[in-house]
Design a protein around this motif. Structure first.
Motif, mmCIF file in Angstrom:
data_model
loop_
_atom_site.group_PDB
_atom_site.id
_atom_site.type_symbol
_atom_site.label_atom_id
_atom_site.label_comp_id
_atom_site.label_asym_id
_atom_site.label_seq_id
_atom_site.Cartn_x
_atom_site.Cartn_y
_atom_site.Cartn_z
ATOM 1 N N ASN A 106 35.335 47.158 43.488
ATOM 2 C CA ASN A 106 35.796 46.837 42.362
ATOM 3 C C ASN A 106 37.650 46.190 42.395
ATOM 4 N N ALA A 107 37.306 45.225 41.393
ATOM 5 C CA ALA A 107 38.954 44.434 41.269
ATOM 6 C C ALA A 107 39.486 44.803 39.843
ATOM 7 N N ALA A 108 40.889 44.626 39.545
ATOM 8 C CA ALA A 108 41.474 44.552 38.341
ATOM 9 C C ALA A 108 42.504 43.897 38.441
ATOM 10 N N THR A 145 40.538 40.757 37.169
ATOM 11 C CA THR A 145 38.946 40.107 37.876
ATOM 12 C C THR A 145 39.605 38.467 37.889
ATOM 13 N N THR A 146 40.045 38.021 37.080
ATOM 14 C CA THR A 146 40.926 36.830 37.415
ATOM 15 C C THR A 146 42.508 36.880 37.750
ATOM 16 N N THR A 200 35.569 35.904 46.840
ATOM 17 C CA THR A 200 34.575 37.618 47.091
ATOM 18 C C THR A 200 34.899 38.196 48.073
#
Length: 197
Positions: free
Chosen positions: A47-49, A51-52, A186
């Motif tokens: 996951n990424a944080a 996402t923007t 991605t």
């Protein structure tokens, strides 16, 4: 009853008797045990944080934008490598673009916050879009993983730093006035080698 019938009947009776005797005397010791096994597969959950990663307006040639985001391993397996797939769409405000706006946005990948002035890899968005995942992995993620002991361990997270630059090329770049570029990254996580359990 003739002799032949008596002999035939006797032979048949003898055969039947032998088969019953043989079947009835077949015996052995036996024992059994039942076992149960379970195979539970682990999970990869990257996951990424946030996402923007970047959302800026009114940029001009020469501007730089430094951003960081967390890559998180929320799965139960270590992540040994990551591929980065790049795609973008240019919205040409005036319909006069001859060049690709992605050729003019440089991306500087940084290993950590202490090395902002030393990118581990620099390229334009247009070049990044056409690069092989192996080239990206070797130039971007190999140094990043190296600083983290070779993987992103299950249940951990770490910061990823990137700097975007609207390259000033000292030429006429008026065609990009009012344009925008929508970038999609991605990140694809892969497990490590199998091991004896």
């Amino acid at each position: 009853m003739g002799i032949k019938k008596k002999l035939g009947l006797g032979v048949a009776s003898a055969a039947l008797g032998l088969s019953l005797i043989g079947g009835g005397t077949y015996a052995y010791f036996s024992d059994s045990v039942e076992t149960n096994s379970t195979f539970a597969a682990g999970t990869l959950d990257l996951n990424a944080a946030p996402t923007t990663i970047i959302d800026v307006t009114n940029i001009k040639p020469g501007d730089t934008m430094l951003r960081s985001f967390d890559l998180m391993n929320d799965g139960s397996l270590d992540i040994a490598s990551i591929d980065l797939l790049t795609d973008y769409t240019v919205i040409d405000a005036k319909g006069d673009n001859v060049n690709d706006f992605g050729d003019h946005i440089r991306v500087n990948f940084l290993v950590n916050a202490d090395k902002h002035d030393v990118p581990v890899f620099s390229t334009t968005l247009s070049e990044l879009k056409s690069m092989s995942p192996d080239v990206i992995k070797g130039n971007i993620f190999t140094p990043w993983f190296h600083e983290r002991g070779g993987n992103l361990a299950a249940g951990t997270s770490d910061k990823f730093w990137v700097q975007f630059e609207f390259v000033e090329n000292n030429e006429d770049q008026n065609e990009f006035q009012g344009d925008s570029l929508e970038l999609k990254w991605t990140f694809e996580a892969m497990q490590g080698e199998g091991e004896a359990k």
